[in-house]
Structures are given as structure tokens and as C-alpha cells.
Write a protein that holds these residues in place. Structure first.
Motif, PDB file in Angstrom:
ATOM      1  N   UNK A 178       0.823  -1.215   0.000  1.00  0.00           N
ATOM      2  CA  UNK A 178       0.000   0.000   0.000  1.00  0.00           C
ATOM      3  C   UNK A 178       0.854   1.260   0.000  1.00  0.00           C
ATOM      4  N   UNK A 179       2.114   1.143   0.425  1.00  0.00           N
ATOM      5  CA  UNK A 179       3.001   2.307   0.399  1.00  0.00           C
ATOM      6  C   UNK A 179       3.108   2.844  -1.028  1.00  0.00           C
ATOM      7  N   UNK A 180       3.147   1.945  -2.005  1.00  0.00           N
ATOM      8  CA  UNK A 180       3.281   2.371  -3.397  1.00  0.00           C
ATOM      9  C   UNK A 180       1.950   2.802  -3.992  1.00  0.00           C
ATOM     10  N   UNK A 181       0.846   2.197  -3.557  1.00  0.00           N
ATOM     11  CA  UNK A 181      -0.450   2.495  -4.176  1.00  0.00           C
ATOM     12  C   UNK A 181      -1.228   3.586  -3.447  1.00  0.00           C
ATOM     13  N   UNK A 182      -1.195   3.559  -2.112  1.00  0.00           N
ATOM     14  CA  UNK A 182      -1.959   4.525  -1.318  1.00  0.00           C
ATOM     15  C   UNK A 182      -1.069   5.514  -0.576  1.00  0.00           C
ATOM     16  N   UNK A 183       0.224   5.179  -0.464  1.00  0.00           N
ATOM     17  CA  UNK A 183       1.143   6.050   0.242  1.00  0.00           C
ATOM     18  C   UNK A 183       1.064   5.897   1.747  1.00  0.00           C
ATOM     19  N   UNK A 184       1.767   6.764   2.414  1.00  0.00           N
ATOM     20  CA  UNK A 184       1.762   6.828   3.875  1.00  0.00           C
ATOM     21  C   UNK A 184       1.065   8.117   4.288  1.00  0.00           C
ATOM     22  N   UNK A 185       0.275   8.063   5.352  1.00  0.00           N
ATOM     23  CA  UNK A 185      -0.462   9.237   5.814  1.00  0.00           C
ATOM     24  C   UNK A 185       0.080   9.689   7.154  1.00  0.00           C
ATOM     25  N   UNK A 186       0.333  10.983   7.270  1.00  0.00           N
ATOM     26  CA  UNK A 186       0.839  11.571   8.513  1.00  0.00           C
ATOM     27  C   UNK A 186      -0.191  12.528   9.085  1.00  0.00           C
ATOM     28  N   UNK A 197      -3.388  16.877   8.022  1.00  0.00           N
ATOM     29  CA  UNK A 197      -3.006  15.540   7.557  1.00  0.00           C
ATOM     30  C   UNK A 197      -2.363  15.665   6.183  1.00  0.00           C
ATOM     31  N   UNK A 198      -1.325  14.849   5.953  1.00  0.00           N
ATOM     32  CA  UNK A 198      -0.593  14.893   4.693  1.00  0.00           C
ATOM     33  C   UNK A 198      -0.382  13.468   4.199  1.00  0.00           C
ATOM     34  N   UNK A 245       3.429  16.275  17.729  1.00  0.00           N
ATOM     35  CA  UNK A 245       3.586  14.858  17.394  1.00  0.00           C
ATOM     36  C   UNK A 245       3.190  14.671  15.937  1.00  0.00           C
ATOM     37  N   UNK A 246       3.952  13.836  15.259  1.00  0.00           N
ATOM     38  CA  UNK A 246       3.569  13.426  13.906  1.00  0.00           C
ATOM     39  C   UNK A 246       3.399  11.916  13.918  1.00  0.00           C
ATOM     40  N   UNK A 247       2.200  11.475  13.602  1.00  0.00           N
ATOM     41  CA  UNK A 247       1.881  10.051  13.620  1.00  0.00           C
ATOM     42  C   UNK A 247       1.795   9.564  12.182  1.00  0.00           C
ATOM     43  N   UNK A 248       2.724   8.673  11.806  1.00  0.00           N
ATOM     44  CA  UNK A 248       2.810   8.156  10.445  1.00  0.00           C
ATOM     45  C   UNK A 248       2.158   6.779  10.370  1.00  0.00           C
ATOM     46  N   UNK A 249       1.287   6.585   9.385  1.00  0.00           N
ATOM     47  CA  UNK A 249       0.530   5.339   9.270  1.00  0.00           C
ATOM     48  C   UNK A 249       0.425   4.897   7.819  1.00  0.00           C
ATOM     49  N   UNK A 264       8.359  12.132  17.512  1.00  0.00           N
ATOM     50  CA  UNK A 264       8.216  13.115  18.578  1.00  0.00           C
ATOM     51  C   UNK A 264       9.476  13.950  18.769  1.00  0.00           C
ATOM     52  N   UNK A 265      10.467  13.779  17.885  1.00  0.00           N
ATOM     53  CA  UNK A 265      11.733  14.488  18.064  1.00  0.00           C
ATOM     54  C   UNK A 265      11.828  15.655  17.088  1.00  0.00           C
ATOM     55  N   UNK A 266      12.083  15.348  15.830  1.00  0.00           N
ATOM     56  CA  UNK A 266      12.314  16.400  14.842  1.00  0.00           C
ATOM     57  C   UNK A 266      11.475  16.168  13.595  1.00  0.00           C
ATOM     58  N   UNK A 267      10.154  16.068  13.761  1.00  0.00           N
ATOM     59  CA  UNK A 267       9.316  15.799  12.588  1.00  0.00           C
ATOM     60  C   UNK A 267       9.249  16.983  11.643  1.00  0.00           C
ATOM     61  N   UNK A 268       9.302  16.698  10.370  1.00  0.00           N
ATOM     62  CA  UNK A 268       8.952  17.709   9.389  1.00  0.00           C
ATOM     63  C   UNK A 268       7.443  17.897   9.502  1.00  0.00           C
ATOM     64  N   UNK A 269       7.008  19.124   9.701  1.00  0.00           N
ATOM     65  CA  UNK A 269       5.570  19.399   9.809  1.00  0.00           C
ATOM     66  C   UNK A 269       4.904  19.516   8.438  1.00  0.00           C
ATOM     67  N   UNK A 270       5.686  19.454   7.361  1.00  0.00           N
ATOM     68  CA  UNK A 270       5.190  19.549   5.990  1.00  0.00           C
ATOM     69  C   UNK A 270       4.450  20.868   5.765  1.00  0.00           C
ATOM     70  N   UNK A 271       5.039  21.939   6.271  1.00  0.00           N
ATOM     71  CA  UNK A 271       4.409  23.252   6.122  1.00  0.00           C
ATOM     72  C   UNK A 271       4.420  23.731   4.678  1.00  0.00           C
TER      73      UNK A 271
END
Length: 289
Positions: A178-186, A197-198, A245-249, A264-271
Motif C-alpha cells: 500500500x506504500x506504493x499504491x496509497x502512500x503513507x499518511x501523517x 493531515x498529509x 507529534x507526527x503520527x505516520x501510518x 516526537x523528536x524532529x518531525x517535518x511538519x510539511x508546512x
């Protein structure tokens, strides 16, 4: 203007020289809107003594890129900051344990869904062969427990020999197509509240979603319901006082959501993809001040 410190990479590490200043600029602009001035300082300048951080009302470890390659000093730095009582968010006690992905196993013990995982102290071919049998899959992922930006992460097909294996404690998981077809959601949370959400997708033929590998990011109007439920369950299980917090799923074979990482350390917030998140982050920082 209130002056706060933001921890940045080791100046001797040129790996991120072309990237982190842009992240710092986005954070600085967002915080300036809340009357906050950012003072960048390398985290490696404060490993054994915290004097240089004690004068700030708040320290943010948001750009400590490269700590995974100097993990011993990183843990020493976190211990120094705890002992000195540095007002840091997220807290140095949290960013210490969050630097080792063994925390995923502890969250799984609390009922948080993660991909099936084999934990090894040093990965070898026998571990890889056993993982294929255990998972009954044709493709697996091997990565260090202490890592960042897909560092030393491998994708192996059944029958492929292990080469350039990560040293030290590692984890093996079945590859999620699913990483290739749907991607990862943060999902990004500031002050305990969902900000944005990104969705992140790799380019064709790639499995790594980081920008340095061509990853493509897009903000979502609303987070998928299942993803939000898992993120909230994850934060409840962590049960720490968090500023961000950035939760990657990603979705498993049955469509259920699985936690890939709680950053929880140095997440890119995807601003760059969700600029409105900068205002929400600044509000959360101002509330702490």
C-alpha cells in the motif's frame, strides 16, 4: 519579541546543509507571527553542559537531524538536559526514548496496531530467511532501530541476499504494498489537537517516501477516519505531555491502519504542503510560553 532556541544539526555534518535551513525558515516565519524569535543553535554544542540553553524560556529540538548517527552522544545530551531542567518541548526524556524504534513494540503491547515485526540485535542472512518464512511474504523491509530518513533501510525480495546490512539492533517487517499504491499518511498534532493531515507517496519504482528520494506530498482535506482513530489511540498510549507529534501510518493487507512511526523528536511538519499548520503550531508554542 520572545526569543526561543531551536536545536539544529551538527555544523560538521554537511549531509543536511541544503535542507534544514529551509525548514528553519518556515518555522521562524510561522513563529514570528506569534511574536516569537527563533535562535538556532547546534544540539552538539550542548551535550555535556546545558548552560547555553538555560537562558531561554523554551527550547525546541525540531531540527536535530543526524542524531541517529551519533546516538550515544544524543542520549548523553538528553540526560544532560533532563538533569539541568531545560524547559524543552518535547521533553528531553521523551525525545530520548523516541530515538529508538523499540518503542513501537511497547506501543503494540498496549494494543496499538503496528506491522508484524521481528526484533534482532544484529541482522544476518539467517534472520532474513526466517522472517520470510514467518511472515509468509515475498518482500520484507530491514531497518535499524535507530534511524532517520530511511537511513540504511533495505527492501529485500525472497531469495535476494542481504548486503550492506545495518549494524546493531534492527527490525524486520513485511513490506506493505500500500506504500506504493496509497502512500503513507501523517497526522500532525500541536498541543494535543489535530492540525492537519498529509499523504506521502513514493515515485514509481521507489518505496521510500522521503523528499530526498523524490517523495510527493499532498495535504488532505480530512484525515481518514481509521487513521485518526489509530493516531488518537497512539497518543493515549504514549501518555506524555507533548507540544507536537507526527503520527505516520499506512494500510495493511486487510485495509486496516498500522502505525509506522510516532515522530516526537524532529518531525517535518510539511508546512510546504500545509502552510496553515504553521499558524496552529505557533499558537501551541505561544500557549506554552
Amino acid at each position: 519579541m520572545t526569543r526561543i532556541a531551536v536545536l539544529t544539526p551538527d555544523p560538521a555534518d554537511s549531509s543536511y546543509a541544503g535542507q534544514w535551513p529551509t525548514v528553519l525558515e518556515r518555522l521562524s516565519l510561522a513563529l514570528a507571527g506569534a511574536d516569537i524569535t527563533v535562535v538556532p543553535t547546534p544540539w552538539t554544542d550542548h551535550v555535556d553542559r546545558a548552560d547555553g540553553l538555560s537562558g531561554y524560556p523554551l527550547v525546541l529540538p525540531l531540527i536535530v537531524w543526524g542524531y541517529h548517527r551519533d546516538h550515544g552522544r544524543w542520549l548523553q545530551a538528553c540526560a544532560t538536559w533532563v538533569e539541568a531542567g531545560v524547559r524543552m518541548f518535547n521533553p528531553p526524556s521523551v525525545i530520548g526514548w523516541n530515538s529508538d524504534k523499540a518503542y513501537l513494540g511497547r506501543l503494540a503491547d498496549q494494543g496499538v496496531a503496528i506491522p508484524p515485526t521481528v526484533w534482532v540485535e544484529g541482522v544476518d542472512q539467517a534472520d532474513v530467511d526466517a522472517a520470510f518464512v514467518r511472515f509468509g511474504t515475498e518482500v520484507i523491509i530491514v531497518k535499524p532501530r535507530v534511524s532517520g530518513g530511511a537511513w540504511k533501510t533495505l527492501r529485500l525480495s525472497r531469495g535476494e541476499r542481504l548486503a550492506d546490512a545495518p549494524e546493531g539492533p534492527a527490525m524486520i517487517q513485511p513490506y506493505l504494498p500500500s506504500i506504493e499504491t496509497e502512500g503513507e499518511t501523517s497526522l500532525l498534532f500541536f498541543g494535543g489537537r489535530l492540525s492537519h493531515a498529509v499523504n506521502k507517496r513514493p515515485v514509481a519504482g521507489e518505496f521510500r517516501i522521503q523528499v530526498q528520494f523524490g517523495g510527493q506530498y499532498a495535504a488532505l482535506a480530512e484525515p481518514p477516519a481509521g487513521a485518526l482513530a489509530l493516531a488518537e489511540k497512539t497518543l493515549a498510549a504514549i501518555d506524555e505531555d507533548l507540544l507536537y507529534a507526527r503520527i505516520d501510518m499506512a494500510q495493511g493487507p486487510d485495509g486496516g491502519w498500522l502505525l509506522m512511526e510516532a515522530e516526537l523528536i524532529e518531525p517535518d511538519f510539511y508546512l510546504g504542503s500545509a502552510p496553515e499548520g504553521g499558524h496552529r503550531f505557533a499558537e501551541a508554542v505561544r500557549a506554552r510560553l
